[in-house]
Design an enzyme around this catalytic site. Structure first.
Site, PDB file in Angstrom:
ATOM      1  N   CYS A 216      16.660  33.297   9.559  1.00 38.41           N
ATOM      2  CA  CYS A 216      17.951  32.941  10.162  1.00 38.41           C
ATOM      3  C   CYS A 216      17.902  33.436  11.603  1.00 38.41           C
ATOM      4  CB  CYS A 216      19.136  33.491   9.371  1.00 38.41           C
ATOM      5  SG  CYS A 216      19.320  35.280   9.347  1.00 38.41           S
TER       6      CYS A 216
ATOM      7  N   CYS B  99      18.501  28.503  11.704  1.00 33.59           N
ATOM      8  CA  CYS B  99      17.742  28.895  12.898  1.00 33.59           C
ATOM      9  C   CYS B  99      17.392  27.700  13.765  1.00 33.59           C
ATOM     10  CB  CYS B  99      16.500  29.696  12.532  1.00 33.59           C
ATOM     11  SG  CYS B  99      15.208  28.777  11.691  1.00 33.59           S
TER      12      CYS B  99
ATOM     13  N   CYS C 148      12.028  27.563  14.327  1.00 35.34           N
ATOM     14  CA  CYS C 148      10.986  27.840  13.347  1.00 35.34           C
ATOM     15  C   CYS C 148       9.807  26.889  13.535  1.00 35.34           C
ATOM     16  CB  CYS C 148      11.564  27.694  11.933  1.00 35.34           C
ATOM     17  SG  CYS C 148      10.495  28.364  10.682  1.00 35.34           S
TER      18      CYS C 148
END
Length: 141
Positions: A13, A87, A91
């Site tokens: 996150c 997120c 990522c």
């Protein structure tokens, strides 16, 4: 993932102070040493959200010693399953990994009652994940 290697899961996150910490704690609690667990944040906070620590303590899981960790390419590469929790595009994506995007409310700034709902939703999802990732173990004679 080889037959002998246990599966590895990374929870991500933004701050690694709430949702990903709860996910990692539940997976560790429910799966024990059957699954390797990591968590990270794209912009880690200084500490885990105290209300999240309190909400997890209510269900018997102590995360007071946890600290937010930065998301690295290496942590993603070392994981079989990457679970993102808000997120965004931070990522990195690698072929051969399983990516799951769990859309969950951010506990930051929320009261304990709201965090309990988020916690319980994460627990339910983690229970399903454990069942899925350990199904092969149960099928092997």
């Amino acid at each position: 993932m080889s037959d002998r290697q246990k599966p590895s899961v990374l929870f991500v996150c933004v701050h690694n102070a709430g949702r990903s910490q709860m996910g990692a704690a539940f997976l560790t609690h429910l799966a024990g040493d059957r699954i390797e667990v990591r968590s990270a944040g794209s912009a880690p906070a200084d500490r885990v959200n105290p209300a999240v620590v309190e909400a997890m303590a209510e269900v018997g899981i102590d995360i007071t010693a946890e600290t937010p960790k930065a998301l690295t390419t290496g942590s993603v590469q070392a994981s079989d399953v990457v679970i993102t929790m808000g997120c965004g595009d931070a990522c990195p994506v690698f072929p051969g990994k399983t990516y799951l995007d769990w859309r969950l409310e951010d506990p930051a700034g929320q009261g304990l009652a709201a965090i309990r709902l988020i916690r319980d939703e994460i627990r339910a999802r983690v229970e399903g994940l454990v069942a899925e990732l350990t199904a092969e173990d149960r099928q092997t004679p």
